[in-house]
Design an enzyme around this catalytic site. Structure first.
Site, mmCIF file in Angstrom:
data_model
loop_
_atom_site.group_PDB
_atom_site.id
_atom_site.type_symbol
_atom_site.label_atom_id
_atom_site.label_comp_id
_atom_site.label_asym_id
_atom_site.label_seq_id
_atom_site.Cartn_x
_atom_site.Cartn_y
_atom_site.Cartn_z
ATOM 1 N N GLU A 34 0.955 -1.036 -0.106
ATOM 2 C CA GLU A 34 -0.050 -0.119 0.022
ATOM 3 C C GLU A 34 1.045 1.524 0.076
ATOM 4 O O GLU A 34 0.461 2.174 -0.549
ATOM 5 C CB GLU A 34 -0.855 -0.024 1.301
ATOM 6 C CG GLU A 34 -2.049 -1.014 1.225
ATOM 7 C CD GLU A 34 -2.646 -1.266 2.502
ATOM 8 O OE1 GLU A 34 -3.689 -1.693 2.734
ATOM 9 O OE2 GLU A 34 -2.120 -0.890 3.581
ATOM 10 N N CYS A 105 23.390 -1.884 17.215
ATOM 11 C CA CYS A 105 24.543 -2.126 16.471
ATOM 12 C C CYS A 105 25.195 -0.757 16.037
ATOM 13 O O CYS A 105 26.439 -0.669 15.222
ATOM 14 C CB CYS A 105 24.040 -2.836 14.994
ATOM 15 S SG CYS A 105 23.571 -4.368 15.410
ATOM 16 N N TYR A 132 24.242 -1.306 7.889
ATOM 17 C CA TYR A 132 22.854 -1.322 8.664
ATOM 18 C C TYR A 132 23.157 -0.154 9.656
ATOM 19 O O TYR A 132 22.290 0.742 9.963
ATOM 20 C CB TYR A 132 22.503 -2.474 9.127
ATOM 21 C CG TYR A 132 21.225 -2.308 9.871
ATOM 22 C CD1 TYR A 132 20.013 -2.170 9.496
ATOM 23 C CD2 TYR A 132 21.615 -2.576 11.341
ATOM 24 C CE1 TYR A 132 18.984 -2.383 10.234
ATOM 25 C CE2 TYR A 132 20.531 -2.593 12.364
ATOM 26 C CZ TYR A 132 19.054 -2.486 11.835
ATOM 27 O OH TYR A 132 18.228 -2.346 12.688
ATOM 28 N N PRO A 159 17.137 0.107 21.045
ATOM 29 C CA PRO A 159 17.020 -1.371 21.757
ATOM 30 C C PRO A 159 18.309 -2.102 21.651
ATOM 31 O O PRO A 159 19.175 -2.310 20.900
ATOM 32 C CB PRO A 159 15.751 -1.768 21.072
ATOM 33 C CG PRO A 159 16.176 -1.460 19.389
ATOM 34 C CD PRO A 159 16.681 0.003 19.791
ATOM 35 N N HIS A 175 18.054 -13.881 13.856
ATOM 36 C CA HIS A 175 19.153 -13.530 15.111
ATOM 37 C C HIS A 175 19.103 -14.746 16.068
ATOM 38 O O HIS A 175 18.554 -16.039 15.829
ATOM 39 C CB HIS A 175 18.439 -12.218 15.729
ATOM 40 C CG HIS A 175 18.738 -11.095 15.035
ATOM 41 N ND1 HIS A 175 20.025 -10.598 14.799
ATOM 42 C CD2 HIS A 175 17.798 -10.329 14.505
ATOM 43 C CE1 HIS A 175 19.824 -9.397 14.037
ATOM 44 N NE2 HIS A 175 18.345 -9.207 13.630
ATOM 45 N N ASP A 274 33.040 -16.493 17.565
ATOM 46 C CA ASP A 274 32.449 -16.007 18.582
ATOM 47 C C ASP A 274 31.435 -14.681 18.162
ATOM 48 O O ASP A 274 30.515 -14.706 18.891
ATOM 49 C CB ASP A 274 32.782 -16.015 20.075
ATOM 50 C CG ASP A 274 32.982 -17.472 20.632
ATOM 51 O OD1 ASP A 274 32.332 -18.103 20.532
ATOM 52 O OD2 ASP A 274 34.117 -17.468 21.410
#
Length: 329
Positions: A34, A105, A132, A159, A175, A274
């Site tokens: 839309e 990040c 990103y 967050p 994730h 890791d």
């Protein structure tokens, strides 16, 4: 209040939309079909027609390390276009109140732990998700710049790792939390005696339930301007939102195994990378303003698994998994 929630079909946007509706707000939404938020003209026409009073910008192109590494141009382009179009056209239409949702990040790879808001732009970003992260930093700076130049009230929240109903359980692009839930569920389904996980299991990660993130977002959006500004100075325009505690990937795997009913052996392949050893947000600013999360990690994982069973895994559907490519962000 008439509020446009961009990204209402995503995990966070969906939770925010539900909570706004419960509060009696007139929530305006659009699907991608839309309204293409990367289309400047379409976004301009939308704001001109809808006359919204506030915006929650939760729309974004997101994914794990595999997706970020594979599609870096898509991640930086689409996120930059979404942010520029929504924030500028909201301003052009006279919308004075906006909340932008970012990501942990944005902080440098080698940042001191826990990560404070003033660590932004103090070091080199994690290379695997740099495009990103750069786009998300641009969103923060867009809000800050419009506030400085035009006196708008555009706020940003960052967050920690989020999870919950509505999460992405894709076998490659998810994730770590949904990847683990899927991996252990399939191990139980297939009768496997062992689950192998990349890495040593020692990296630490913080996880926040999506409903707590939604509550925190609306808490920040509702703050009196003087209180928000007092807690985002000097020269800051964002607030961290975290759970306040982290766990090792080994501890997380054990929790997920318990919730899914896996009783076999969990093996960690220390020859595999890791990633960053620890990512914990400093959410002391938000805590000092009076907000605390309410959903425990064990409770949240259980709720998320039940949603996964009901929504993502029909009994007749067989899905291949490749958890090895799903790493902590």
């Amino acid at each position: 209040m008439r509020v446009f929630v961009a990204g209402h079909r995503g995990m966070v946007g969906g939770s925010i939309s539900r909570k706004l509706t419960e509060r009696g707000a007139d929530v305006v939404t659009r699907t991608h079909a839309e309204l293409d938020l990367t289309n400047q003209g379409a976004v301009k026409d939308f704001f001109a027609a809808e006359k919204v009073e506030a915006v929650v910008l939760a729309a974004a192109k997101v994914g794990g390390i595999y997706a970020n590494n594979t599609y870096p141009a898509d991640f930086i382009y689409e996120n930059l276009m979404i942010e520029c179009n929504v924030i500028h056209q909201a301003f052009a239409a006279g919308v004075q109140k906006l909340l932008f949702l970012g990501s942990s990040c944005i902080y440098p790879r080698e940042v001191a732990q826990p990560m404070r808001e003033d660590a932004l732009l103090t070091g080199i970003l994690e290379p695997t998700n740099e495009p990103y992260a750069v786009a998300k930093i641009a969103g923060i700076k867009l809000c800050e710049s419009y506030n400085r130049q035009y006196g708008t009230d555009y706020r940003s929240v960052m967050p920690t790792n989020l999870y919950g109903p509505g999460d992405n359980f894709h076998p490659q692009n998810s994730h770590v939390m949904p990847a683990l839930i899927r991996r252990f569920h399939e191990a139980v389904r297939d009768g496997l005696e062992e689950v192998a996980i990349w890495g040593s299991g020692t990296p630490r990660r913080e996880f926040l339930h999506v409903d707590d993130m939604a509550e925190a977002s609306l808490f920040v959006l509702d703050l009196p301007l003087e209180q928000y500004e007092a807690n985002t100075q000097p020269m800051l325009s964002h607030i961290n939102v975290g759970y306040g505690k982290d766990v090792t990937i080994r501890e997380l795997a054990q929790l997920v195994a318990e919730v899914t009913g896996f009783t076999g052996k969990i093996v960690f392949d220390a020859s595999k990378p890791d990633g960053t050893m620890r990512k914990l947000m400093d959410s002391s600013r938000l805590t000092a303003m009076g907000f605390k999360p309410s959903v425990s990690l064990a409770e949240g994982i259980s709720e998320t698994y039940q949603w996964f069973l009901q929504t993502e895994m029909p009994a007749d559907k067989v899905i291949e998994s490749s958890f090895g490519k799903s790493q902590p962000c």
